[in-house]
Motif scaffolding. Sequence first.
Motif, mmCIF file in Angstrom:
data_model
loop_
_atom_site.group_PDB
_atom_site.id
_atom_site.type_symbol
_atom_site.label_atom_id
_atom_site.label_comp_id
_atom_site.label_asym_id
_atom_site.label_seq_id
_atom_site.Cartn_x
_atom_site.Cartn_y
_atom_site.Cartn_z
ATOM 1 N N THR A 19 0.833 -1.207 0.000
ATOM 2 C CA THR A 19 0.000 0.000 0.000
ATOM 3 C C THR A 19 0.865 1.254 0.000
ATOM 4 N N LEU A 20 1.875 1.284 0.859
ATOM 5 C CA LEU A 20 2.747 2.455 0.920
ATOM 6 C C LEU A 20 3.532 2.631 -0.378
ATOM 7 N N THR A 21 3.969 1.533 -0.948
ATOM 8 C CA THR A 21 4.683 1.595 -2.228
ATOM 9 C C THR A 21 3.778 2.162 -3.318
ATOM 10 N N ALA A 22 2.522 1.721 -3.341
ATOM 11 C CA ALA A 22 1.568 2.225 -4.336
ATOM 12 C C ALA A 22 1.289 3.714 -4.128
ATOM 13 N N LEU A 23 1.170 4.152 -2.867
ATOM 14 C CA LEU A 23 0.933 5.572 -2.587
ATOM 15 C C LEU A 23 2.116 6.430 -3.030
ATOM 16 N N ARG A 24 3.331 5.961 -2.783
ATOM 17 C CA ARG A 24 4.512 6.708 -3.235
ATOM 18 C C ARG A 24 4.586 6.749 -4.757
ATOM 19 N N LYS A 25 4.232 5.653 -5.401
ATOM 20 C CA LYS A 25 4.235 5.616 -6.869
ATOM 21 C C LYS A 25 3.223 6.616 -7.432
ATOM 22 N N GLN A 26 2.032 6.668 -6.835
ATOM 23 C CA GLN A 26 1.010 7.635 -7.257
ATOM 24 C C GLN A 26 1.513 9.061 -7.049
ATOM 25 N N CYS A 27 2.150 9.303 -5.923
ATOM 26 C CA CYS A 27 2.698 10.628 -5.632
ATOM 27 C C CYS A 27 3.749 11.010 -6.662
ATOM 28 N N ARG A 28 4.632 10.078 -7.016
ATOM 29 C CA ARG A 28 5.683 10.354 -8.007
ATOM 30 C C ARG A 28 5.074 10.754 -9.347
ATOM 31 N N SER A 29 3.982 10.104 -9.705
ATOM 32 C CA SER A 29 3.299 10.434 -10.951
ATOM 33 C C SER A 29 2.759 11.865 -10.903
ATOM 34 N N GLN A 30 2.145 12.237 -9.775
ATOM 35 C CA GLN A 30 1.635 13.597 -9.607
ATOM 36 C C GLN A 30 2.782 14.614 -9.637
ATOM 37 N N LEU A 31 3.908 14.266 -9.013
ATOM 38 C CA LEU A 31 5.067 15.160 -9.007
ATOM 39 C C LEU A 31 5.653 15.330 -10.403
ATOM 40 N N ASP A 32 5.659 14.237 -11.171
ATOM 41 C CA ASP A 32 6.139 14.332 -12.557
ATOM 42 C C ASP A 32 5.321 15.345 -13.339
ATOM 43 N N GLU A 33 4.004 15.291 -13.156
ATOM 44 C CA GLU A 33 3.136 16.240 -13.860
ATOM 45 C C GLU A 33 3.373 17.663 -13.373
ATOM 46 N N LEU A 34 3.443 17.848 -12.053
ATOM 47 C CA LEU A 34 3.691 19.182 -11.497
ATOM 48 C C LEU A 34 5.006 19.748 -12.006
ATOM 49 N N ASN A 35 6.071 18.971 -11.896
ATOM 50 C CA ASN A 35 7.402 19.457 -12.255
ATOM 51 C C ASN A 35 7.570 19.668 -13.759
ATOM 52 N N ALA A 36 6.712 19.035 -14.563
ATOM 53 C CA ALA A 36 6.748 19.228 -16.018
ATOM 54 C C ALA A 36 5.842 20.374 -16.471
ATOM 55 N N THR A 37 5.018 20.895 -15.565
ATOM 56 C CA THR A 37 4.096 21.980 -15.908
ATOM 57 C C THR A 37 4.849 23.303 -15.940
ATOM 58 N N CYS A 38 4.594 24.071 -16.974
ATOM 59 C CA CYS A 38 5.251 25.364 -17.143
ATOM 60 C C CYS A 38 5.109 26.206 -15.875
ATOM 61 N N GLN A 39 6.209 26.799 -15.468
ATOM 62 C CA GLN A 39 6.218 27.580 -14.228
ATOM 63 C C GLN A 39 5.301 28.802 -14.304
ATOM 64 N N SER A 40 4.973 29.254 -15.510
ATOM 65 C CA SER A 40 4.087 30.406 -15.637
ATOM 66 C C SER A 40 2.607 30.013 -15.612
ATOM 67 N N ASP A 41 2.312 28.716 -15.617
ATOM 68 C CA ASP A 41 0.925 28.248 -15.556
ATOM 69 C C ASP A 41 0.520 28.082 -14.090
ATOM 70 N N HIS A 42 0.347 29.214 -13.411
ATOM 71 C CA HIS A 42 0.067 29.232 -11.977
ATOM 72 C C HIS A 42 -1.217 28.488 -11.610
ATOM 73 N N LYS A 43 -2.244 28.652 -12.416
ATOM 74 C CA LYS A 43 -3.523 28.008 -12.092
ATOM 75 C C LYS A 43 -3.401 26.486 -12.098
ATOM 76 N N LYS A 44 -2.766 25.940 -13.115
ATOM 77 C CA LYS A 44 -2.617 24.483 -13.187
ATOM 78 C C LYS A 44 -1.719 23.977 -12.065
ATOM 79 N N ARG A 45 -0.614 24.669 -11.795
ATOM 80 C CA ARG A 45 0.292 24.247 -10.731
ATOM 81 C C ARG A 45 -0.424 24.280 -9.372
ATOM 82 N N THR A 46 -1.213 25.304 -9.139
ATOM 83 C CA THR A 46 -1.970 25.391 -7.886
ATOM 84 C C THR A 46 -2.967 24.248 -7.783
ATOM 85 N N ARG A 47 -3.671 23.972 -8.876
ATOM 86 C CA ARG A 47 -4.639 22.863 -8.890
ATOM 87 C C ARG A 47 -3.943 21.530 -8.576
ATOM 88 N N LEU A 48 -2.781 21.303 -9.174
ATOM 89 C CA LEU A 48 -2.043 20.063 -8.943
ATOM 90 C C LEU A 48 -1.572 19.953 -7.489
#
Length: 188
Positions: A19-48
């Motif tokens: 369970t913990l491994t799956a939660l960390r994997k899900q978090c990594r996926s969310q972080l990948d999206e956040l860190n790949a989102t343009c820094q000027s796209d404040h609304k999307k970054r805030t939503r993420l």
Amino acid sequence: MTEQEKMLAGDLYYPSDKTLTALRKQCRSQLDELNATCQSDHKKRTRLLKALFGSTGKRLYIESSFKCDYGENIYVGENFYANFNCVILDAAKVTIGDNCMIAPQVGLYTATHPIDPVQRATGIEFAKPITIGDNCWIGGMAVINPGVSLGDNVVVASGSVVTKSFGNNVVIGGNPARILKHVEIEKS
């Protein structure tokens, strides 16, 4: 108790649990999206970030790259900012108050390991929560260790290693951090 319940209770737990491994994997996926989102796209970054964290204020911003273990154990107040390369290991609850700023390359680490080498070799670990009050500023490359609480209006000098808790209205610094001076609050 599940391994996640043990982790959040501050008991010894196995991070290799499915369970913990799956939660960390899900978090990594969310972080990948956040860190790949343009820094000027404040609304999307805030939503993420709002989807990732346990709770947030209305206004928050974190520069990329940001890393954490679970995300859901992080609670930030209003007007939160973290600069580049912030790492929050949130195996335990991390609570950060209103109007807080984190400089580049800061680490907040709740996870820790047994001192006994035989026990540590089993892969077991435990975590202690971190609490940071309102109006705090954590300087670049500072480290906040497991179980630390900082009061309101605390400034942590760059490069500090905070190994114990401190109350309100202080500037702390060094390794290990100690009080450098008291903050005088201006009356308006």
